[in-house]
Design an enzyme around this catalytic site. Sequence first.
Site, PDB file in Angstrom:
ATOM      1  N   ASP A 111      70.080   9.028  89.324  1.00 53.59           N
ATOM      2  CA  ASP A 111      69.609   9.467  87.996  1.00 53.59           C
ATOM      3  C   ASP A 111      70.608  10.484  87.424  1.00 53.59           C
ATOM      4  O   ASP A 111      71.515  10.941  88.118  1.00 53.59           O
ATOM      5  CB  ASP A 111      68.200  10.065  88.084  1.00 53.59           C
ATOM      6  CG  ASP A 111      68.149  11.361  88.862  1.00 53.59           C
ATOM      7  OD1 ASP A 111      68.502  11.345  90.056  1.00 53.59           O
ATOM      8  OD2 ASP A 111      67.765  12.404  88.300  1.00 53.59           O
TER       9      ASP A 111
ATOM     10  N   ASP B  77      69.878  -3.668 100.278  1.00 55.86           N
ATOM     11  CA  ASP B  77      70.973  -3.248  99.392  1.00 55.86           C
ATOM     12  C   ASP B  77      70.636  -3.733  97.986  1.00 55.86           C
ATOM     13  O   ASP B  77      71.234  -4.681  97.485  1.00 55.86           O
ATOM     14  CB  ASP B  77      72.294  -3.846  99.894  1.00 55.86           C
ATOM     15  CG  ASP B  77      73.459  -3.444  99.013  1.00 55.86           C
ATOM     16  OD1 ASP B  77      73.353  -2.410  98.330  1.00 55.86           O
ATOM     17  OD2 ASP B  77      74.481  -4.167  99.004  1.00 55.86           O
TER      18      ASP B  77
ATOM     19  N   GLU C  16      69.281   4.786  97.100  1.00 56.91           N
ATOM     20  CA  GLU C  16      69.855   5.689  96.096  1.00 56.91           C
ATOM     21  C   GLU C  16      71.010   6.450  96.755  1.00 56.91           C
ATOM     22  O   GLU C  16      71.259   6.321  97.958  1.00 56.91           O
ATOM     23  CB  GLU C  16      68.789   6.670  95.564  1.00 56.91           C
ATOM     24  CG  GLU C  16      69.305   7.436  94.357  1.00 56.91           C
ATOM     25  CD  GLU C  16      68.226   8.126  93.524  1.00 56.91           C
ATOM     26  OE1 GLU C  16      67.030   7.971  93.820  1.00 56.91           O
ATOM     27  OE2 GLU C  16      68.611   8.827  92.569  1.00 56.91           O
TER      28      GLU C  16
HETATM   29  O1  9MR Z   1      65.961  13.380  98.368  1.00 51.91           O
HETATM   30  C1  9MR Z   1      64.630  13.495  97.942  1.00 51.91           C
HETATM   31  C2  9MR Z   1      63.729  12.981  99.032  1.00 51.91           C
HETATM   32  O2  9MR Z   1      63.840  13.783 100.185  1.00 51.91           O
HETATM   33  C3  9MR Z   1      62.303  12.978  98.526  1.00 51.91           C
HETATM   34  O3  9MR Z   1      61.485  12.335  99.504  1.00 51.91           O
HETATM   35  C4  9MR Z   1      62.218  12.234  97.187  1.00 51.91           C
HETATM   36  C5  9MR Z   1      60.816  12.231  96.595  1.00 51.91           C
HETATM   37  O4  9MR Z   1      60.447  13.489  96.219  1.00 51.91           O
HETATM   38  O5  9MR Z   1      63.110  12.791  96.245  1.00 51.91           O
HETATM   39  C6  9MR Z   1      64.441  12.739  96.637  1.00 51.91           C
HETATM   40  O6  9MR Z   1      65.229  13.333  95.670  1.00 51.91           O
HETATM   41  C7  9MR Z   1      65.498  12.594  94.501  1.00 51.91           C
HETATM   42  C8  9MR Z   1      65.269  13.549  93.342  1.00 51.91           C
HETATM   43  O7  9MR Z   1      63.902  13.838  93.265  1.00 51.91           O
HETATM   44  C9  9MR Z   1      65.815  13.021  92.030  1.00 51.91           C
HETATM   45  N1  9MR Z   1      67.185  12.615  92.139  1.00 51.91           N
HETATM   46  C10 9MR Z   1      67.389  11.634  93.193  1.00 51.91           C
HETATM   47  C11 9MR Z   1      66.964  12.170  94.517  1.00 51.91           C
HETATM   48  C12 9MR Z   1      67.287  11.204  95.658  1.00 51.91           C
HETATM   49  O8  9MR Z   1      66.459  10.100  95.693  1.00 51.91           O
END
Ligand code: 9MR
Length: 538
Positions: free
Chosen positions: A151, A509, A518
Amino acid sequence: MCKKNVFLDQAGYLPEMTKKAVITTNAKSFVITDENGTVVFKGNTTEFGYDEASGDTVYIADFTELTKVGRYHISLNSGESSCLFEIRNDIYERCFDDVCKAYYYLRCGCGLEERYAGKFTHAPCHTEKALLWDDNSILLDVSGGWHDAGDYGRYSTAAACALGHLLYAYKFYPDVFQKQKLSIPESGDALPDMLAECKVELEWLMKMQREDGAVYHKATTAHHAPFVMPEDDTAQMFLLPPSSMATADAAAVFALASGIFREFDCDFADKLLTASLKSFGWLEHNPGFLFEHSDGCTTGGYGEMRDTDNRFWAAAELYSVTGQTRFRDMLESLVKEDINLTALGYADIAGLGALSYIMCTDENDALRRTFISNFIRNAEALAAISDKCGYGAALTPDMRGYHWGSNMTLLKNGMIFLIADRFEGKNRFEGYAAAQLHYLLGCNALGFSYVSGTGEHSIQHPHLRPTSADGIDECIPGMVSGGPNGRPSDEDARRLIPEGTPPMKCFADDELCYSLNEITIYWNSPAVFVLAHFNREK
Ligand code: 9MR
Ligand code: ZN
């Protein structure tokens, strides 16, 4: 594409280190052939047994004795063979440069020019001012820094965590970074390229600091953008209220950076230290936990339940850089709280504080000895976990291991092995750190290299907006995928992965699967650390 039952590190192996492939069919022997098809090594496998995380019975092919530089395949009697791999002294150089250069590709507030970005160019993005979420009369410039992940948000605690790993990688392995060339706009200046890249993020984080020292938790739009290029994400940017975690993490990372940048640029180092002290002043006046989840804003939360670990990190870095007892006093009082002193972020992050303290004190210091023994005990426990995994991953076969972003935990465990080794001085854990890298780069049950562009079978469709929107088949290189997640949060992952799939195989993937595939700045950063170690001159 490689066959699916001989798994190894697709980047390759350093000549002098342990080399093992994992085989999932009952093969008694194996051969290694070079590029001309000549057999250069023959060996017998050993049975490891049942591997819980993958649900497979696995066999190990140990070819440590093969040290000759070359490009090889492993083959079985059945005719099956592995991906191509190499044995070479600089085997991890490309992958290391790629995971470092990934930060340039994630830069925000500027365009990416062809001379640095090749085909992955884009126009300047997110340059408009941001509105305060809870006071729409105020507009502020917070342009710059790196996009967080797939994002386009920019989040302060995530940024500090990534910077923490990168700056400690520099502190551990300065020579590796001093000779590195990333071909970024600052290349050729006095700063090592990776520090110049970190400066981009540090300057942005300084913009996130309010007049009184508090640091805004994040700068994002109200909702995640659709899959468009960054310059086409033109929705209003907002600044979400400050949090005590963001403020403490910024105080910590500014202090850490000021110590490192002083050697190159005193003005910038002074600026960082002033900013750190300002945030620390805010923390002293605001001892309570502060974090509000803002209703209506659906971008990443990065919520935490407490801030003692963040405050501990800040006190430790400020003690390290100033030597003042008031910071040590605070650190000593926080150490009595129930904090995990080897945790390396993004949530629990006190381990970076412990590392700071270890690196600025000597062996007569009792607290230092405690911090070191914590890392050693943790490394021993992780080594036992790695031994129980057929693939050598130091991840438990449950949700503590295979969660959202499991590759981060894997790589942070790699860091813990290297930290323990460095301060214990016995080189007991280096092989375990290498095993984490081997798993990341293909020695895993799906045979994926989880770093785009490294290896014959690397991820190509991460949840990363530019990669989806740029119309280029190839993925931007050097992106570390989150990896297998035993309990995926997104619908698409649940649709693609059958119920009951063993955790190490819960991966696809697929760009839609954000809880599997991500990328983020703080999953690349522990990879930078571990890869820096294996890029040292020997
Ligand atoms: O890395 C984060 C992971 O540990 C959490 O479980 C998740 C849900 O809260 O969020 C991940 O962080 C994301 C963030 O909220 C927004 N940018 C992308 C991040 C990676 O997925
Ligand atoms: Zn941007």
